[in-house]
Design a protein around this motif. Structure first.
Motif, short mmCIF file in Angstrom:
data_model
loop_
_atom_site.label_atom_id
_atom_site.label_comp_id
_atom_site.label_asym_id
_atom_site.label_seq_id
_atom_site.Cartn_x
_atom_site.Cartn_y
_atom_site.Cartn_z
N PRO A 133 0.79 -1.24 0.00
CA PRO A 133 0.00 0.00 0.00
C PRO A 133 0.82 1.28 0.00
O PRO A 133 0.43 2.28 -0.61
N TYR A 134 1.97 1.28 0.68
CA TYR A 134 2.72 2.54 0.80
C TYR A 134 3.33 3.01 -0.52
O TYR A 134 3.79 4.14 -0.62
N TYR A 135 3.33 2.18 -1.54
CA TYR A 135 3.82 2.64 -2.84
C TYR A 135 3.00 3.82 -3.37
O TYR A 135 3.46 4.58 -4.21
N PHE A 136 1.78 3.96 -2.85
CA PHE A 136 0.85 4.92 -3.42
C PHE A 136 0.59 6.12 -2.53
O PHE A 136 -0.44 6.78 -2.63
N PHE A 137 1.56 6.40 -1.64
CA PHE A 137 1.39 7.53 -0.73
C PHE A 137 1.32 8.85 -1.48
O PHE A 137 0.83 9.84 -0.97
N GLY A 138 1.82 8.88 -2.74
CA GLY A 138 1.74 10.10 -3.53
C GLY A 138 0.31 10.48 -3.85
O GLY A 138 0.02 11.67 -4.07
N PHE A 184 -2.53 5.89 2.38
CA PHE A 184 -2.23 4.56 1.84
C PHE A 184 -1.16 3.88 2.69
O PHE A 184 -1.22 2.66 2.92
N ALA A 185 -0.16 4.63 3.12
CA ALA A 185 0.99 4.04 3.82
C ALA A 185 0.58 3.33 5.10
O ALA A 185 1.17 2.30 5.46
N ILE A 186 -0.42 3.83 5.79
CA ILE A 186 -0.82 3.22 7.06
C ILE A 186 -1.30 1.79 6.83
O ILE A 186 -1.12 0.92 7.69
N GLY A 197 11.61 2.05 0.36
CA GLY A 197 10.23 1.76 0.01
C GLY A 197 9.24 2.84 0.38
O GLY A 197 9.02 3.12 1.56
N GLY A 198 8.65 3.43 -0.64
CA GLY A 198 7.50 4.29 -0.47
C GLY A 198 7.63 5.41 0.53
O GLY A 198 8.53 6.24 0.50
N PHE A 199 6.70 5.42 1.47
CA PHE A 199 6.49 6.52 2.40
C PHE A 199 7.70 6.86 3.25
O PHE A 199 7.90 8.00 3.64
N ALA A 200 8.53 5.86 3.57
CA ALA A 200 9.70 6.10 4.42
C ALA A 200 10.64 7.13 3.82
O ALA A 200 11.41 7.78 4.54
N GLY A 201 10.57 7.30 2.50
CA GLY A 201 11.40 8.29 1.85
C GLY A 201 11.15 9.70 2.35
O GLY A 201 12.04 10.55 2.34
N LYS A 202 9.92 9.97 2.82
CA LYS A 202 9.61 11.29 3.34
C LYS A 202 10.40 11.59 4.61
O LYS A 202 10.80 12.72 4.86
N VAL A 203 10.62 10.54 5.42
CA VAL A 203 11.42 10.71 6.64
C VAL A 203 12.89 10.84 6.28
O VAL A 203 13.60 11.70 6.82
N TRP A 229 13.80 0.39 10.38
CA TRP A 229 12.91 1.10 11.30
C TRP A 229 11.65 1.61 10.60
O TRP A 229 10.67 1.97 11.26
N TRP A 230 11.67 1.63 9.31
CA TRP A 230 10.51 2.10 8.55
C TRP A 230 9.52 0.98 8.25
O TRP A 230 8.44 1.22 7.75
N GLU A 231 9.91 -0.27 8.55
CA GLU A 231 9.02 -1.39 8.25
C GLU A 231 9.10 -2.45 9.33
O GLU A 231 9.77 -3.47 9.19
N GLY A 232 8.40 -2.20 10.43
CA GLY A 232 8.37 -3.18 11.51
C GLY A 232 7.53 -4.39 11.15
O GLY A 232 7.54 -5.39 11.86
#
Length: 359
Positions: free
Chosen positions: A96-101, A106-108, A177-183, A236-239
């Motif tokens: 799902p987090y691939y589509f955070f854009g 989606f990431a949750i 992967g996905g959303f973690a890039g924002k951090v 840490w971005w994917e527990g």
């Protein structure tokens, strides 16, 4: 026969054991196409879609057929949501987090930095409000979701150079992967969104400085250890990355009650089997990677602390401006607090003791 009657008379275990659901043979034949975001070479994560499709076929007595297509065959890896939304394919298997854009919410549904582990994610999804809240969100995209796999906690990825302090993150071109890039971006890194099958050449050519995928078994298949020596942990971005089966709402609504029950049962089966496969295959792969020269390294404490700080700040910002995020994350974060309190006294303490023993 409705779904409850089907389960009452056969039970999930009975249906799975028998291989054919009662009263299904009278159903009309259904043919669907499933688009995956993963290459066939990654038999564990791509394989979950195949497990799902095979179980649907078996439970329906061959009446319900789903052809599974790897990333790029009928739709790009990151194009599956658009394809399902438009009903150009009936369903997709993806992270799902691939589509955070499209929307950070989606990431949750997959994994967010310093979020739930795999057991907690399943608990929130199946027994908490997770499935209800995420389905309400996905309805905006003309889709219904079914949990369909989890990787468990992931590794932190492969680096061409050592990460000794948080300063080493600055300017780091990191496939993440996905959303973690924002951090990562907030920490000074340069996130890169690259499908699994394209990671190795990018790392080999030096187009990127670092890359994470999932863990030892998949990383070994991708050959990442051959082009970057340092292997960091934890991710840490994917527990616990949860994968989803997305189904076009119109296509799903057209199914009979029996077929809907089969989809639910088959996705739950694939959900459990994926993590079981990873948990079996990762230990051996890790030993082999270390034996071939991979250098295991923990992320420095200042990297972990800064990542946590930036993650929490990001979530506060999103809650202030994204109504969808605010609604889902409020429930998710409360659930996370309760779960961590419980795991602190049970799972975590037990695990720490067992891991210190020489068994």
């Amino acid at each position: 026969m409705d779904r409850r009657s089907l389960i009452k008379h056969a039970g999930i275990a009975g249906v799975l054991a028998a291989g054919v659901a009662p009263a299904v043979h009278a159903q009309q034949a259904v043919r669907w196409r499933l688009g995956s975001s993963f290459p066939k070479s990654l038999d564990t994560i791509f394989g979950a879609a195949e497990v799902f499709a095979q179980k649907v076929r078996t439970l329906s007595g061959g009446k319900f057929e789903i052809s599974v297509h790897a990333a790029g065959e009928i739709t790009p890896a990151f194009g599956v949501v658009d394809a399902v939304q438009q009903n150009s394919i009936e369903c997709a298997h993806t992270a799902p987090y691939y589509f955070f854009g499209k929307d950070e919410t989606f990431a949750i549904g997959g994994a967010i930095p310093f979020g739930l582990n795999s057991r907690q994610m399943s608990a929130w999804t199946f027994e908490g409000n997770g499935l209800k809240l995420m389905r309400e969100f996905y309805a905006k995209y003309n889709m219904i979701s079914f949990p369909c796999g989890n990787t468990g906690a992931q590794m932190g990825g492969w680096m061409r150079k050592e990460i000794k302090t948080v300063k080493d993150i600055k300017g780091l071109k990191f496939r993440i992967g996905g959303f973690a890039g924002k951090v990562l971006e907030r920490m000074g890194g340069v996130p890169q969104s690259i499908p699994g099958g394209d990671i190795y050449p990018a790392l080999e050519k030096g187009t990127i400085d670092a890359a994470e995928w999932i863990g030892p078994y998949d990383d070994q298949k991708l050959g990442l250890n051959k082009v970057a020596p340092y292997y960091y942990y934890p991710g840490w971005w994917e527990g616990g990355l949860q994968l989803d089966l997305y189904i076009n709402q119109k296509a799903y609504d057209a199914l009979s009650p029996e077929y809907k029950a089969i989809v639910e049962a088959a996705s739950a089966y694939a959900h459990i089997e994926m993590q079981a496969r990873y948990d079996v295959k990762n230990p051996t792969a890790l030993k082999q990677l270390v034996g071939s020269g991979a250098k295991l390294r923990p992320f420095p404490a200042d990297v972990m602390n800064e990542a946590f700080k930036q993650s929490m700040a990001l979530y506060d910002e999103l809650s202030a401006r994204n109504e969808n995020w605010r609604k889902v994350y409020a429930d998710y974060s409360k659930f996370r607090s309760d779960q961590n309190l419980w795991f602190r006294f049970t799972e975590a303490t037990f695990d720490r003791f067992m891991q210190a023993q020489k068994l």
